[in-house]
Design a protein around this motif. Structure first.
Motif, PDB file in Angstrom:
ATOM      1  N   GLU A  48       2.738   1.705  -3.448  1.00 54.09           N
ATOM      2  CA  GLU A  48       1.990   2.411  -4.499  1.00 54.09           C
ATOM      3  C   GLU A  48       1.676   3.771  -4.432  1.00 54.09           C
ATOM      4  O   GLU A  48       1.714   4.498  -5.276  1.00 54.09           O
ATOM      5  CB  GLU A  48       0.354   1.494  -4.396  1.00 54.09           C
ATOM      6  CG  GLU A  48      -0.627   2.274  -5.320  1.00 54.09           C
ATOM      7  CD  GLU A  48      -1.888   1.584  -5.188  1.00 54.09           C
ATOM      8  OE1 GLU A  48      -2.798   2.143  -5.942  1.00 54.09           O
ATOM      9  OE2 GLU A  48      -1.994   0.697  -4.547  1.00 54.09           O
ATOM     10  N   THR A  49       1.431   4.301  -3.187  1.00 53.66           N
ATOM     11  CA  THR A  49       1.329   5.702  -2.886  1.00 53.66           C
ATOM     12  C   THR A  49       2.628   6.458  -3.046  1.00 53.66           C
ATOM     13  O   THR A  49       2.311   7.691  -4.058  1.00 53.66           O
ATOM     14  CB  THR A  49       1.120   5.942  -1.383  1.00 53.66           C
ATOM     15  OG1 THR A  49      -0.057   5.263  -0.783  1.00 53.66           O
ATOM     16  CG2 THR A  49       0.964   7.394  -1.099  1.00 53.66           C
ATOM     17  N   TYR A  50       3.686   5.954  -2.827  1.00 51.85           N
ATOM     18  CA  TYR A  50       5.049   6.373  -3.137  1.00 51.85           C
ATOM     19  C   TYR A  50       5.320   6.416  -4.821  1.00 51.85           C
ATOM     20  O   TYR A  50       5.887   7.560  -5.305  1.00 51.85           O
ATOM     21  CB  TYR A  50       6.233   5.962  -2.431  1.00 51.85           C
ATOM     22  CG  TYR A  50       6.221   6.093  -1.102  1.00 51.85           C
ATOM     23  CD1 TYR A  50       6.255   7.607  -0.389  1.00 51.85           C
ATOM     24  CD2 TYR A  50       6.459   5.308  -0.037  1.00 51.85           C
ATOM     25  CE1 TYR A  50       6.465   7.900   0.832  1.00 51.85           C
ATOM     26  CE2 TYR A  50       6.462   5.563   1.287  1.00 51.85           C
ATOM     27  CZ  TYR A  50       6.455   6.934   1.729  1.00 51.85           C
ATOM     28  OH  TYR A  50       6.851   7.285   2.975  1.00 51.85           O
ATOM     29  N   TRP A  84      -1.180   0.192 -10.961  1.00 49.72           N
ATOM     30  CA  TRP A  84      -1.598   1.354  -9.892  1.00 49.72           C
ATOM     31  C   TRP A  84      -1.812   2.548 -10.729  1.00 49.72           C
ATOM     32  O   TRP A  84      -1.152   3.934 -10.589  1.00 49.72           O
ATOM     33  CB  TRP A  84      -0.208   1.573  -9.111  1.00 49.72           C
ATOM     34  CG  TRP A  84       0.320   0.574  -8.115  1.00 49.72           C
ATOM     35  CD1 TRP A  84      -0.843  -0.353  -7.960  1.00 49.72           C
ATOM     36  CD2 TRP A  84       1.415   0.189  -7.654  1.00 49.72           C
ATOM     37  NE1 TRP A  84       0.029  -1.381  -6.862  1.00 49.72           N
ATOM     38  CE2 TRP A  84       1.206  -1.047  -6.898  1.00 49.72           C
ATOM     39  CE3 TRP A  84       2.669   0.705  -7.452  1.00 49.72           C
ATOM     40  CZ2 TRP A  84       2.128  -1.560  -5.985  1.00 49.72           C
ATOM     41  CZ3 TRP A  84       3.619   0.229  -6.839  1.00 49.72           C
ATOM     42  CH2 TRP A  84       3.278  -0.867  -6.110  1.00 49.72           C
ATOM     43  N   SER A 102       0.902  -1.252   0.131  1.00 54.98           N
ATOM     44  CA  SER A 102      -0.055  -0.066   0.031  1.00 54.98           C
ATOM     45  C   SER A 102       0.761   1.204  -0.007  1.00 54.98           C
ATOM     46  O   SER A 102       0.694   2.233  -0.836  1.00 54.98           O
ATOM     47  CB  SER A 102      -0.893   0.025   1.160  1.00 54.98           C
ATOM     48  OG  SER A 102      -1.959   1.177   1.211  1.00 54.98           O
ATOM     49  N   LYS A 103       1.872   1.393   0.938  1.00 53.07           N
ATOM     50  CA  LYS A 103       2.837   2.274   0.695  1.00 53.07           C
ATOM     51  C   LYS A 103       3.305   2.582  -0.534  1.00 53.07           C
ATOM     52  O   LYS A 103       3.995   3.765  -1.068  1.00 53.07           O
ATOM     53  CB  LYS A 103       3.845   2.483   2.026  1.00 53.07           C
ATOM     54  CG  LYS A 103       3.142   2.564   3.279  1.00 53.07           C
ATOM     55  CD  LYS A 103       3.812   2.871   4.526  1.00 53.07           C
ATOM     56  CE  LYS A 103       5.209   2.518   4.664  1.00 53.07           C
ATOM     57  NZ  LYS A 103       6.088   2.447   6.039  1.00 53.07           N
ATOM     58  N   ARG A 159       3.208   6.034  -7.394  1.00 56.48           N
ATOM     59  CA  ARG A 159       2.351   6.809  -7.976  1.00 56.48           C
ATOM     60  C   ARG A 159       2.647   8.232  -8.004  1.00 56.48           C
ATOM     61  O   ARG A 159       2.515   9.123  -8.928  1.00 56.48           O
ATOM     62  CB  ARG A 159       0.868   6.748  -7.686  1.00 56.48           C
ATOM     63  CG  ARG A 159       0.377   5.242  -7.900  1.00 56.48           C
ATOM     64  CD  ARG A 159      -0.863   5.120  -7.542  1.00 56.48           C
ATOM     65  NE  ARG A 159      -2.058   5.886  -8.321  1.00 56.48           N
ATOM     66  CZ  ARG A 159      -3.394   5.806  -8.183  1.00 56.48           C
ATOM     67  NH1 ARG A 159      -4.029   5.095  -7.461  1.00 56.48           N
ATOM     68  NH2 ARG A 159      -4.004   6.750  -8.866  1.00 56.48           N
ATOM     69  N   ALA A 160       3.058   8.870  -6.881  1.00 58.21           N
ATOM     70  CA  ALA A 160       3.438  10.140  -6.308  1.00 58.21           C
ATOM     71  C   ALA A 160       4.816  10.539  -7.416  1.00 58.21           C
ATOM     72  O   ALA A 160       4.946  11.648  -8.133  1.00 58.21           O
ATOM     73  CB  ALA A 160       3.614  10.540  -5.025  1.00 58.21           C
TER      74      ALA A 160
END
Length: 290
Positions: free
Chosen positions: A255-257, A289, A252-253, A259-260
């Motif tokens: 993906e967040t990083y 993602w 989950s983390k 994508r950013a």
């Protein structure tokens, strides 16, 4: 020079217009009967055919060689080889093959990128290109061929020992070889290190290096280093935070990083041509993602 005799208009052949290349050879002759007219017509038809054919003849500096179905067109010092119907191999330089591999990767076609990198390597049988194919190591990673990826990055470090990214990607491959690695298994024991007292010249990479090697820096430290730096630092901090979390099974983390990183000002702006910007986008695409 003698002057050309004047020929009455009534005696000039009017049904035949010679081409420019033939007109310079035109000699007006009096035509007194249909037989002479036919002979003159045949003469100029032959002249026209000869001059037209000459226009298509190759010059002395332009030669064609045929070898086993490959037509090599040589002009001066350059050689271009084209493919014929015999399915002969097209000759391409290692540089061209590497560029095609990189473009295939940018187009999200990782298997084809690897095929091009392999061809580039094979094009130099002495193995001199092999330690410089870091792009192949990245393709190996995204094809889940982690052991081969590690081998590639370790070979790269043998000729470029100050590049932190080679060491980091090797750590990522080693961690994935251990089924992703948990917090208890990370970092891998076989991780490489920079030469003692040396460092990567890029400021952000010092924090990346320390985080992946477990030398004291934490996730927060890399996040802050990226925030406090320029747009390039921001991108690289986000990208390697995403990779770091992925190899630790923190999806989950990750993906967040990632994508950013893919949508950062650097990756979508001045740094869009950076291969690592392409890596962020490929990473997101392959993981779903997007």
């Amino acid at each position: 020079l003698r002057s050309r005799p004047t020929v009455p208009d009534s005696l000039r052949p009017t049904h035949f217009v010679p081409s420019a290349s033939v007109s310079s050879l035109f000699v007006y002759l009096p035509v007194t009967d249909s037989t002479n007219m036919a002979q003159i017509t045949i003469l100029f038809a032959c002249l026209w055919a000869v001059t037209t054919a000459a226009a298509f003849l190759p010059s002395p500096n332009h030669r064609r060689h045929h070898h086993g179905g490959i037509v090599s067109i040589i002009s001066g010092s350059s050689t271009t080889t084209i493919k014929t119907s015999l399915n002969a191999e097209i000759f391409e330089t290692p540089r061209t093959l590497v560029n095609k591999g990189m473009q295939s990767f940018r187009n999200y076609d990782v298997p084809t990128s690897l095929a091009y990198f392999d061809k580039a390597d094979a094009a130099l049988p002495d193995g001199s290109l092999k330690p410089y194919l870091w792009q192949r190591g990245i393709s190996y990673y995204y094809l889940d061929r982690f052991e081969e990826g590690s081998d590639q990055f370790r070979l790269d470090v043998s000729v470029n020992p100050l590049d932190v990214e080679e060491i980091v990607w090797d750590i990522a491959c080693l961690a994935r070889m251990n089924d992703g690695g948990s917090s208890n298994e990370f970092p891998p024991e076989r991780r490489m290190a920079l030469p003692e007292g040396r460092k990567d010249r890029r400021r952000i990479m010092g924090t990346v290096y320390s985080l992946f090697r477990g030398d004291g820096m934490m996730e927060y430290d890399l996040r802050k280093a990226g925030h406090d730096g320029n747009i390039s630092d921001e991108f690289y901090s986000l990208f390697y935070l995403g990779l770091y979390c992925e190899v630790r099974n923190e999806t989950s983390k990750a993906e967040t990083y990632m994508r950013a990183a893919a949508n950062s000002a650097y990756a979508t702006g001045n740094g869009a041509g950076d291969y690592m910007s392409a890596c962020a986008k490929v990473h997101c695409k392959l993981r779903g993602w997007v």
